[in-house]
Design a protein around this motif. Structure first.
Motif, PDB file in Angstrom:
ATOM      1  N   ALA A   1       6.396   7.537 -19.132  1.00  0.00           N
ATOM      2  CA  ALA A   1       6.134   8.787 -18.408  1.00  0.00           C
ATOM      3  C   ALA A   1       5.318   8.493 -17.154  1.00  0.00           C
ATOM      4  CB  ALA A   1       5.384   9.763 -19.320  1.00  0.00           C
ATOM      5  N   LEU A   2       4.323   7.612 -17.295  1.00  0.00           N
ATOM      6  CA  LEU A   2       3.482   7.271 -16.141  1.00  0.00           C
ATOM      7  C   LEU A   2       4.299   6.567 -15.065  1.00  0.00           C
ATOM      8  CD1 LEU A   2       0.316   5.985 -18.053  1.00  0.00           C
ATOM      9  CD2 LEU A   2       0.537   8.120 -16.776  1.00  0.00           C
ATOM     10  N   ALA A   3       5.208   5.690 -15.498  1.00  0.00           N
ATOM     11  CA  ALA A   3       6.022   4.945 -14.526  1.00  0.00           C
ATOM     12  C   ALA A   3       6.920   5.903 -13.742  1.00  0.00           C
ATOM     13  CB  ALA A   3       6.859   3.886 -15.242  1.00  0.00           C
ATOM     14  N   PHE A   4       7.538   6.861 -14.431  1.00  0.00           N
ATOM     15  CA  PHE A   4       8.395   7.828 -13.725  1.00  0.00           C
ATOM     16  C   PHE A   4       7.566   8.692 -12.772  1.00  0.00           C
ATOM     17  CE2 PHE A   4      11.702   7.288 -17.163  1.00  0.00           C
ATOM     18  CZ  PHE A   4      12.698   6.837 -16.306  1.00  0.00           C
ATOM     19  N   ALA A   5       6.433   9.170 -13.268  1.00  0.00           N
ATOM     20  CA  ALA A   5       5.595  10.032 -12.422  1.00  0.00           C
ATOM     21  C   ALA A   5       5.096   9.251 -11.207  1.00  0.00           C
ATOM     22  CB  ALA A   5       4.426  10.572 -13.238  1.00  0.00           C
ATOM     23  N   ASP A   6       4.783   7.984 -11.430  1.00  0.00           N
ATOM     24  CA  ASP A   6       4.303   7.126 -10.338  1.00  0.00           C
ATOM     25  C   ASP A   6       5.377   6.927  -9.267  1.00  0.00           C
ATOM     26  OD1 ASP A   6       2.306   5.608  -9.175  1.00  0.00           O
ATOM     27  OD2 ASP A   6       3.021   3.736 -10.070  1.00  0.00           O
ATOM     28  N   ARG A   7       6.650   7.027  -9.680  1.00  0.00           N
ATOM     29  CA  ARG A   7       7.753   6.914  -8.707  1.00  0.00           C
ATOM     30  C   ARG A   7       8.083   8.270  -8.093  1.00  0.00           C
ATOM     31  NH1 ARG A   7       6.864   2.284 -11.517  1.00  0.00           N
ATOM     32  NH2 ARG A   7       8.270   0.566 -11.010  1.00  0.00           N
ATOM     33  N   GLY A   8       7.296   9.268  -8.388  1.00  0.00           N
ATOM     34  CA  GLY A   8       7.474  10.571  -7.748  1.00  0.00           C
ATOM     35  C   GLY A   8       8.336  11.559  -8.504  1.00  0.00           C
ATOM     36  N   LEU A   9       8.735  11.233  -9.741  1.00  0.00           N
ATOM     37  CA  LEU A   9       9.547  12.190 -10.509  1.00  0.00           C
ATOM     38  C   LEU A   9       8.636  13.254 -11.133  1.00  0.00           C
ATOM     39  CD1 LEU A   9      11.656   9.948 -10.103  1.00  0.00           C
ATOM     40  CD2 LEU A   9      12.447  10.388 -12.429  1.00  0.00           C
ATOM     41  N   ARG A  10       9.112  14.493 -11.096  1.00  0.00           N
ATOM     42  CA  ARG A  10       8.346  15.554 -11.768  1.00  0.00           C
ATOM     43  C   ARG A  10       8.542  15.344 -13.271  1.00  0.00           C
ATOM     44  NH1 ARG A  10      11.498  20.240  -9.453  1.00  0.00           N
ATOM     45  NH2 ARG A  10      12.976  18.558  -9.576  1.00  0.00           N
ATOM     46  N   THR A  11       7.422  15.120 -13.968  1.00  0.00           N
ATOM     47  CA  THR A  11       7.498  14.611 -15.342  1.00  0.00           C
ATOM     48  C   THR A  11       6.741  15.513 -16.305  1.00  0.00           C
ATOM     49  OG1 THR A  11       7.537  12.379 -14.399  1.00  0.00           O
ATOM     50  CG2 THR A  11       7.022  12.544 -16.751  1.00  0.00           C
ATOM     51  N   ILE A  12       7.345  15.728 -17.472  1.00  0.00           N
ATOM     52  CA  ILE A  12       6.612  16.414 -18.553  1.00  0.00           C
ATOM     53  C   ILE A  12       6.610  15.483 -19.769  1.00  0.00           C
ATOM     54  CG2 ILE A  12       8.709  17.746 -19.181  1.00  0.00           C
ATOM     55  CD1 ILE A  12       6.790  19.922 -20.292  1.00  0.00           C
ATOM     56  N   GLY A  13       5.445  15.366 -20.399  1.00  0.00           N
ATOM     57  CA  GLY A  13       5.311  14.529 -21.594  1.00  0.00           C
ATOM     58  C   GLY A  13       5.115  15.426 -22.808  1.00  0.00           C
TER      59      GLY A  13
ATOM     60  N   MET B   1       9.130  26.506 -14.552  1.00  0.00           N
ATOM     61  CA  MET B   1       8.890  25.163 -13.993  1.00  0.00           C
ATOM     62  C   MET B   1      10.076  24.262 -14.338  1.00  0.00           C
ATOM     63  SD  MET B   1       6.463  23.408 -12.420  1.00  0.00           S
ATOM     64  CE  MET B   1       6.238  21.698 -11.993  1.00  0.00           C
ATOM     65  N   SER B   2      10.500  23.449 -13.410  1.00  0.00           N
ATOM     66  CA  SER B   2      11.561  22.502 -13.744  1.00  0.00           C
ATOM     67  C   SER B   2      11.073  21.079 -13.459  1.00  0.00           C
ATOM     68  CB  SER B   2      12.830  22.824 -12.958  1.00  0.00           C
ATOM     69  OG  SER B   2      12.618  22.481 -11.613  1.00  0.00           O
ATOM     70  N   TYR B   3      11.618  20.161 -14.219  1.00  0.00           N
ATOM     71  CA  TYR B   3      11.187  18.764 -14.136  1.00  0.00           C
ATOM     72  C   TYR B   3      12.395  17.856 -13.946  1.00  0.00           C
ATOM     73  CZ  TYR B   3       7.040  20.800 -16.298  1.00  0.00           C
ATOM     74  OH  TYR B   3       5.954  21.587 -16.563  1.00  0.00           O
ATOM     75  N   ASP B   4      12.136  16.666 -13.432  1.00  0.00           N
ATOM     76  CA  ASP B   4      13.198  15.657 -13.355  1.00  0.00           C
ATOM     77  C   ASP B   4      13.385  15.003 -14.722  1.00  0.00           C
ATOM     78  OD1 ASP B   4      13.604  15.893 -10.514  1.00  0.00           O
ATOM     79  OD2 ASP B   4      11.659  14.891 -10.270  1.00  0.00           O
ATOM     80  N   VAL B   5      12.264  14.765 -15.395  1.00  0.00           N
ATOM     81  CA  VAL B   5      12.358  14.001 -16.641  1.00  0.00           C
ATOM     82  C   VAL B   5      11.321  14.473 -17.660  1.00  0.00           C
ATOM     83  CG1 VAL B   5      10.891  12.104 -15.771  1.00  0.00           C
ATOM     84  CG2 VAL B   5      12.530  11.623 -17.564  1.00  0.00           C
ATOM     85  N   ALA B   6      11.760  14.508 -18.923  1.00  0.00           N
ATOM     86  CA  ALA B   6      10.841  14.812 -20.034  1.00  0.00           C
ATOM     87  C   ALA B   6      10.837  13.613 -20.961  1.00  0.00           C
ATOM     88  CB  ALA B   6      11.323  16.053 -20.788  1.00  0.00           C
ATOM     89  N   ILE B   7       9.651  13.250 -21.427  1.00  0.00           N
ATOM     90  CA  ILE B   7       9.529  12.131 -22.372  1.00  0.00           C
ATOM     91  C   ILE B   7       9.037  12.731 -23.681  1.00  0.00           C
ATOM     92  CG2 ILE B   7       8.460   9.885 -22.820  1.00  0.00           C
ATOM     93  CD1 ILE B   7       9.886   9.805 -20.167  1.00  0.00           C
ATOM     94  N   ILE B   8       9.811  12.581 -24.739  1.00  0.00           N
ATOM     95  CA  ILE B   8       9.379  13.131 -26.033  1.00  0.00           C
ATOM     96  C   ILE B   8       8.881  11.990 -26.913  1.00  0.00           C
ATOM     97  CG2 ILE B   8       9.988  14.553 -28.018  1.00  0.00           C
ATOM     98  CD1 ILE B   8      12.126  15.866 -26.451  1.00  0.00           C
ATOM     99  N   GLY B   9       7.580  12.020 -27.228  1.00  0.00           N
ATOM    100  CA  GLY B   9       6.935  10.955 -28.008  1.00  0.00           C
ATOM    101  C   GLY B   9       6.142  10.074 -27.060  1.00  0.00           C
TER     102      GLY B   9
ATOM    103  N   ARG C   1      -4.892   8.640 -14.110  1.00  0.00           N
ATOM    104  CA  ARG C   1      -5.908   9.391 -13.358  1.00  0.00           C
ATOM    105  C   ARG C   1      -5.338   9.925 -12.051  1.00  0.00           C
ATOM    106  NH1 ARG C   1     -10.027   5.567 -15.275  1.00  0.00           N
ATOM    107  NH2 ARG C   1      -9.549   4.238 -13.505  1.00  0.00           N
ATOM    108  N   ARG C   2      -4.316   9.240 -11.542  1.00  0.00           N
ATOM    109  CA  ARG C   2      -3.821   9.525 -10.196  1.00  0.00           C
ATOM    110  C   ARG C   2      -2.651  10.503 -10.163  1.00  0.00           C
ATOM    111  NH1 ARG C   2      -0.249   6.255  -7.978  1.00  0.00           N
ATOM    112  NH2 ARG C   2      -0.776   4.414  -9.206  1.00  0.00           N
ATOM    113  N   VAL C   3      -1.718  10.391 -11.148  1.00  0.00           N
ATOM    114  CA  VAL C   3      -0.485  11.192 -11.044  1.00  0.00           C
ATOM    115  C   VAL C   3      -0.629  12.506 -11.826  1.00  0.00           C
ATOM    116  CG1 VAL C   3       0.989   9.155 -10.797  1.00  0.00           C
ATOM    117  CG2 VAL C   3       0.600  10.120 -13.085  1.00  0.00           C
TER     118      VAL C   3
END
Ligand SMILES: NC(=O)c1ccc[n+]([C@@H]2O[C@H](COP(=O)([O-])OP(=O)(O)OC[C@H]3O[C@@H](n4cnc5c(N)ncnc54)[C@H](O)[C@@H]3O)[C@@H](O)[C@H]2O)c1
Length: 412
Positions: free
Chosen positions: A18-30, A1-9, A58-60
């Protein structure tokens, strides 16, 4: 799996980000190591209050992990780890160092590593140097500092508008970080890493120092029998060079420690420590003020209203309310606590104020800023009770007063 952005912490800063990035459509891992926080987000529940966050959660779709190394599956890795201060005025970078060590073997050329945490000057360059030292100059990782500037509780209101400061180690790193954060919508301001670090910590030093002034003035007014609210009004009224803020309990996880990141190498050591000492003295000032008016607090019931470090948050980390409670307990007072926000169990408002000898408004939550609250205190506390309200929650302009007299003397 590949992601656009990872948030550590994924704490107060990392999770909303993380929610803001995911909400903008970025594939995100927390990435988060606290099992309770992880379990909460996996079940799409916010582990703390942040207006607007739970609806997005709840949405992303975000993937979650407890392994920092999993962040290497993303093009951009953002560290939003805690950066506390050791008690002897030195940044505590243990979380950052530990995550860097986890990441070192998996970093690859082209990775963007962003420090979002608040850090001491030159930390970004240290991180870039650390990566290069251990992986060699060919590692090709871009490192940048993009400080978090929002106030907790206003994340989604501010993230799209507050100018986003980007300090890249080199132009390419700045450009890569700018491109990533642009998606959030706020204007990007490019600068150097150390200027980004200084701008962030001095924003908080400015606030910490500004609030120390009315706090110091409040103590001086008590010394001279003057009314601090009247003096502040005299300073500010129709005066273009006024601007004195109001007093209060000034602390919290950022203000209480960010000044140490400057103070640890200060060419003028002591100035910011003195600012801190003023703000840190407010709980003792309140306790002494109660003793002056009530005599010994031994066996007297004192209701402390508010545990959170600022209004309308459930965050009680580094709140001065805890210090106030400890000081009251050292006077052998019987302390009752009520806070409508924090998860720590507290008494009901009614139980806390019932037959109280003193009531302290320690946090200016909006629930407390109501005339009905003052009326309830006047009705339920003892007839000669003392109310300490350094925030002036009720607009009565008295730091210490008898609630019954306040109610009798005004329209509340
Ligand atoms: N809270 C704020 O309002 C605010 C605002 C601006 C800047 N900041 C700064 O942002 C940074 C983070 O602050 P915060 O309030 O979000 O802290 P926090 O403690 O809420 O979040 C940090 C998170 O990192 C997690 N963590 C620790 N080690 C980890 C590891 N090895 N791998 C993955 N996760 C790990 C912790 O469990 C925690 O959930 C600090 O530098 C702070 O000064 C905070």
């Amino acid at each position: 799996m590949s992601y656009d952005v990872a948030i550590i912490g994924c704490g107060r800063v990392g999770l909303p980000l993380a929610l803001a990035f995911a909400d903008r459509g970025l594939r995100t891992i927390g990435i988060e190591t606290d099992p309770e926080r992880l379990e909460a987000v996996r079940s799409r529940r916010m582990p703390f209050e942040e207006p607007g966050a739970e609806e997005i959660l709840r949405r992303v779709d975000i993937d979650w992990s407890d392994r920092a190394a999993d962040a290497a599956q993303a093009d951009a890795i953002i560290l939003t780890l805690g950066t506390p201060s050791f008690s002897h005025i030195e940044i505590d970078m243990r979380d950052i160092r530990s995550v860097l060590d986890d990441l070192l073997p998996v970093l690859r050329p082209g990775h963007l590593l962003v420090l979002r945490s608040t850090i001491a000057p030159r930390t970004t360059e240290f991180v870039a140097g650390y990566v290069e030292k251990h992986r060699g100059p060919e590692v090709g990782v871009f490192v940048a500092h993009v400080p978090e500037r929002i106030a907790a509780g206003r994340f989604f209101e501010e993230i799209g508008t507050l100018p986003c400061i980007v300090g890249g180690v080199g132009e390419a790193a700045g450009a890569a970080a700018g491109e990533l954060f642009e998606v959030l919508g706020a204007p990007i301001v490019q600068t150097s890493p150390v200027e980004a670090e200084l701008a962030k910590i001095w924003t908080n030093i400015l606030r910490y120092t500004m609030f120390a002034l009315p706090n110091r003035l409040m103590m001086e007014c008590e010394q001279y029998g003057a009314n601090v609210f009247e003096v502040i009004d005299l300073i500010n009224r129709d005066y273009p060079r006024g601007g004195m803020p109001l007093p209060g309990f000034t602390a919290g996880t950022c203000l209480r420690k960010d000044f140490t990141f400057s103070e640890e190498r200060s060419p003028a050591p002591g100035m910011l420590l003195a600012v801190s000492r003023v703000n840190e003295s407010i709980p003792l000032f309140i306790v002494d003020g109660l003793k002056t008016r009530l005599g010994s607090l031994n066996g007297r019931k004192v209701a402390v209203l508010g545990l959170a470090f600022k209004a309308d948050t459930d965050d009680e980390r580094d709140s001065l309310s805890h210090k106030l409670i400890r000081l009251l307990e050292r006077e052998l007072a019987d302390v009752a606590v009520h806070d409508p926000h924090v998860p720590t169990p507290t008494q009901s408002f009614e139980d806390a104020i019932l037959d109280a000898d003193a009531v302290v408004i320690a946090t200016n939550h909006s629930e407390f800023r109501r005339p009905s609250v003052l009326r309830a205190i006047a009705d339920s506390a003892r007839g000669d009770a003392v109310l300490a309200d350094p925030w002036d929650c009720f607009g009565t302009q008295q730091v210490f007063a008898r609630p019954a007299e306040l109610v009798a003397g005004s329209a509340v």
